[in-house]
Design a protein around this motif. Structure first.
Motif, PDB file in Angstrom:
ATOM      1  N   GLU A  91      41.060 -17.009   2.479  1.00 60.91           N
ATOM      2  CA  GLU A  91      40.367 -17.670   1.366  1.00 60.91           C
ATOM      3  C   GLU A  91      39.820 -19.033   1.766  1.00 60.91           C
ATOM      4  N   GLU A  92      40.538 -19.753   2.607  1.00 57.07           N
ATOM      5  CA  GLU A  92      40.091 -21.093   3.004  1.00 57.07           C
ATOM      6  C   GLU A  92      39.225 -21.077   4.255  1.00 57.07           C
ATOM      7  N   ALA A  93      38.714 -19.898   4.612  1.00 52.44           N
ATOM      8  CA  ALA A  93      37.848 -19.716   5.781  1.00 52.44           C
ATOM      9  C   ALA A  93      38.647 -19.919   7.072  1.00 52.44           C
ATOM     10  N   GLY A  94      37.955 -20.230   8.181  1.00 48.38           N
ATOM     11  CA  GLY A  94      38.625 -20.394   9.458  1.00 48.38           C
ATOM     12  C   GLY A  94      38.655 -19.140  10.304  1.00 48.38           C
ATOM     13  N   GLY A  95      38.026 -18.049   9.824  1.00 46.79           N
ATOM     14  CA  GLY A  95      38.123 -16.772  10.520  1.00 46.79           C
ATOM     15  C   GLY A  95      37.251 -16.621  11.744  1.00 46.79           C
ATOM     16  N   PHE A  96      36.131 -17.346  11.807  1.00 49.18           N
ATOM     17  CA  PHE A  96      35.247 -17.218  12.965  1.00 49.18           C
ATOM     18  C   PHE A  96      35.794 -18.080  14.099  1.00 49.18           C
ATOM     19  N   ALA A  97      36.909 -17.655  14.642  1.00 49.71           N
ATOM     20  CA  ALA A  97      37.605 -18.411  15.681  1.00 49.71           C
ATOM     21  C   ALA A  97      38.532 -17.472  16.430  1.00 49.71           C
ATOM     22  N   GLU A  98      39.044 -17.937  17.555  1.00 51.84           N
ATOM     23  CA  GLU A  98      39.942 -17.098  18.342  1.00 51.84           C
ATOM     24  C   GLU A  98      41.310 -16.947  17.688  1.00 51.84           C
ATOM     25  N   PHE A  99      41.712 -17.923  16.902  1.00 50.47           N
ATOM     26  CA  PHE A  99      42.965 -17.852  16.151  1.00 50.47           C
ATOM     27  C   PHE A  99      42.710 -18.370  14.741  1.00 50.47           C
ATOM     28  N   CYS A 100      43.429 -17.794  13.779  1.00 50.75           N
ATOM     29  CA  CYS A 100      43.241 -18.190  12.379  1.00 50.75           C
ATOM     30  C   CYS A 100      44.583 -18.128  11.669  1.00 50.75           C
ATOM     31  N   VAL A 101      44.900 -19.160  10.891  1.00 55.80           N
ATOM     32  CA  VAL A 101      46.111 -19.178  10.072  1.00 55.80           C
ATOM     33  C   VAL A 101      45.783 -18.659   8.683  1.00 55.80           C
ATOM     34  N   VAL A 102      46.571 -17.682   8.217  1.00 55.72           N
ATOM     35  CA  VAL A 102      46.382 -17.131   6.877  1.00 55.72           C
ATOM     36  C   VAL A 102      47.748 -16.928   6.222  1.00 55.72           C
ATOM     37  N   PRO A 103      47.807 -16.979   4.895  1.00 56.50           N
ATOM     38  CA  PRO A 103      49.065 -16.650   4.214  1.00 56.50           C
ATOM     39  C   PRO A 103      49.460 -15.207   4.497  1.00 56.50           C
ATOM     40  N   ALA A 104      50.726 -14.978   4.758  1.00 54.12           N
ATOM     41  CA  ALA A 104      51.194 -13.623   5.054  1.00 54.12           C
ATOM     42  C   ALA A 104      50.891 -12.660   3.919  1.00 54.12           C
ATOM     43  N   GLU A 105      50.904 -13.154   2.680  1.00 54.53           N
ATOM     44  CA  GLU A 105      50.677 -12.270   1.543  1.00 54.53           C
ATOM     45  C   GLU A 105      49.231 -11.774   1.469  1.00 54.53           C
ATOM     46  N   ARG A 106      48.345 -12.413   2.209  1.00 53.77           N
ATOM     47  CA  ARG A 106      46.947 -11.980   2.218  1.00 53.77           C
ATOM     48  C   ARG A 106      46.609 -11.137   3.444  1.00 53.77           C
ATOM     49  N   CYS A 107      47.629 -10.627   4.088  1.00 55.70           N
ATOM     50  CA  CYS A 107      47.465  -9.728   5.222  1.00 55.70           C
ATOM     51  C   CYS A 107      47.821  -8.307   4.809  1.00 55.70           C
ATOM     52  N   VAL A 108      47.143  -7.355   5.408  1.00 54.60           N
ATOM     53  CA  VAL A 108      47.443  -5.941   5.233  1.00 54.60           C
ATOM     54  C   VAL A 108      47.757  -5.373   6.614  1.00 54.60           C
ATOM     55  N   THR A 109      48.903  -4.734   6.738  1.00 51.71           N
ATOM     56  CA  THR A 109      49.269  -4.119   8.008  1.00 51.71           C
ATOM     57  C   THR A 109      48.369  -2.921   8.282  1.00 51.71           C
ATOM     58  N   LEU A 110      47.826  -2.855   9.490  1.00 48.38           N
ATOM     59  CA  LEU A 110      46.911  -1.779   9.844  1.00 48.38           C
ATOM     60  C   LEU A 110      47.660  -0.621  10.484  1.00 48.38           C
ATOM     61  N   PRO A 111      47.460   0.590   9.969  1.00 55.13           N
ATOM     62  CA  PRO A 111      47.995   1.759  10.668  1.00 55.13           C
ATOM     63  C   PRO A 111      47.379   1.853  12.069  1.00 55.13           C
ATOM     64  N   ASP A 112      48.084   2.484  12.983  1.00 55.94           N
ATOM     65  CA  ASP A 112      47.587   2.606  14.351  1.00 55.94           C
ATOM     66  C   ASP A 112      46.239   3.320  14.410  1.00 55.94           C
ATOM     67  N   ALA A 113      45.989   4.201  13.445  1.00 49.86           N
ATOM     68  CA  ALA A 113      44.743   4.966  13.437  1.00 49.86           C
ATOM     69  C   ALA A 113      43.534   4.148  12.999  1.00 49.86           C
ATOM     70  N   VAL A 114      43.763   2.926  12.503  1.00 50.98           N
ATOM     71  CA  VAL A 114      42.661   2.064  12.043  1.00 50.98           C
ATOM     72  C   VAL A 114      42.435   0.974  13.075  1.00 50.98           C
ATOM     73  N   GLY A 115      41.303   1.038  13.763  1.00 52.06           N
ATOM     74  CA  GLY A 115      40.987   0.045  14.777  1.00 52.06           C
ATOM     75  C   GLY A 115      40.722  -1.317  14.168  1.00 52.06           C
ATOM     76  N   PHE A 116      40.762  -2.341  15.026  1.00 50.54           N
ATOM     77  CA  PHE A 116      40.506  -3.688  14.536  1.00 50.54           C
ATOM     78  C   PHE A 116      39.086  -3.834  13.983  1.00 50.54           C
ATOM     79  N   ASP A 117      38.140  -3.060  14.520  1.00 46.56           N
ATOM     80  CA  ASP A 117      36.786  -3.137  13.986  1.00 46.56           C
ATOM     81  C   ASP A 117      36.746  -2.653  12.538  1.00 46.56           C
ATOM     82  N   LEU A 118      37.391  -1.532  12.255  1.00 48.13           N
ATOM     83  CA  LEU A 118      37.461  -1.063  10.869  1.00 48.13           C
ATOM     84  C   LEU A 118      38.297  -2.013  10.018  1.00 48.13           C
TER      85      LEU A 118
END
Length: 329
Positions: A91-118
């Motif tokens: 929400e506070e931006a910062g994503g266009f970088a090699e590392f980004c800090v985000v609240p854990a609650e705003r993360c979704v765990t990706l199944p192995d079948a879902v690539g980082f591009d998707l």
């Protein structure tokens, strides 16, 4: 670390530049994500123009949607661990970088079948679409929906989710050719607003007052005309103002038919709630089983971030644009 710095509109020079900045550290409740891909959203172009309704201040490391691997966890984080594969809404931006800090609650765990591009392609647009149809409103079998900008990223998710719910979908576009994917994804009718009067076309197809719900990202004249199409006690869900803000007569439009009006922003979601988890589980599950299509239209190298912005602003995009930061994470 490398990061894309966005200067305030009117900056004397290139407002977008790749710079070296100090790697951030996660605070309480946060995780540090090593970024593989970033998603480009209309909100990013609004920040570039200075029209984003949720100001962040300038200069800013832009980017609100990422996918990558957890590199560090802050105090009080119990739901994620170093090495986990995640998609995240920053929400506070910062994503266009090699590392980004985000609240854990705003993360979704990706199944192995879902690539980082998707993973970088569904978090903002897909969950925005899901919650507009199933959290801030109800979508039932047999409903008829009018979706403006149906050929854009959110519109394509809306189309698929509405069809999955048993609704009939009518959409409008402003760019020829953007009707193809919505029709492929199950829309019953797509109208090019530059070639037809969409009000007349919708009435001819669905009947007078034949729309149960309008989902709109355009505002201004397009939204204003749409009130003629919706039934009494219908629901209008707004998530953008590409043409301009709703007119001052909004109250009058709503009271005439006892309509419900919702202005939705993903950042106002109740993260960690059962509704948030249900949306994330449904979307990731549908990607894994193939029932949800997430078209990636182009991937740009990190140094070409300006070209990515320009491409999205061209209004010719019918899919997702990604920024490749470190695909090998």
């Amino acid at each position: 670390m490398r990061a894309m710095l966005l200067q305030a509109p009117g900056f004397d020079g290139d407002p977008l530049s790749v710079v070296d900045v100090e790697r951030p550290s996660p605070g309480p409740g946060d995780v540090l994500v090593e970024v593989a891909y970033c998603g480009c959203n209309f909100a990013d172009t609004m920040m570039r123009k200075g029209t984003y309704p949720h100001p962040k201040g300038y200069p800013i490391v832009a980017g609100i949607e990422i996918a990558g691997r957890v590199a560090a966890v802050g105090p009080e984080v119990t739901t994620l661990a170093i090495g986990d594969r995640v998609a995240a809404f920053s929400e506070e931006a910062g994503g266009f970088a090699e590392f980004c800090v985000v609240p854990a609650e705003r993360c979704v765990t990706l199944p192995d079948a879902v690539g980082f591009d998707l993973g970088a392609s569904f978090m903002v647009q897909g969950l925005t679409a899901w919650h507009m149809l199933h959290t801030v409103s109800k979508t039932d079998p047999g409903d008829t929906l009018l979706i403006h900008a149906i050929g854009g990223g959110v519109g394509l998710f809306l189309t698929q989710f509405a069809v999955m719910a048993g609704a009939r979908v009518i959409g409008t576009i402003g760019t020829p050719g953007k009707e193809n994917r919505p029709l492929e994804y199950g829309a019953a009718l797509v109208i090019n607003r530059t070639e037809q009067d969409f009000v007349t076309a919708v009435e001819d197809f669905a009947g007078k007052d034949g729309i149960d719900k309008i989902v709109d990202s355009t505002g201004a004249t397009i939204l204003d005309q749409s009130f003629a199409l919706i039934r009494k006690l219908g629901h209008v869900v707004s998530y953008g103002e590409a043409e301009g803000r709703p007119f001052p007569n909004l109250w009058e439009r709503l009271v005439r038919k006892s309509l419900t009006f919702t202005r939705f922003h993903l950042g106002h979601s109740n993260f960690g709630s059962p509704e948030w988890k249900a949306g994330a589980d449904f979307v990731t599950g549908a990607i894994v089983d193939g029932s949800l299509k997430v078209p990636i239209e182009a991937v740009f190298p990190f140094e070409a971030v300006g070209a990515m912005y320009d491409r999205l602003e061209s209004r010719q995009v019918a899919g997702k644009l990604l920024l490749a930061v470190n695909p090998g994470v």
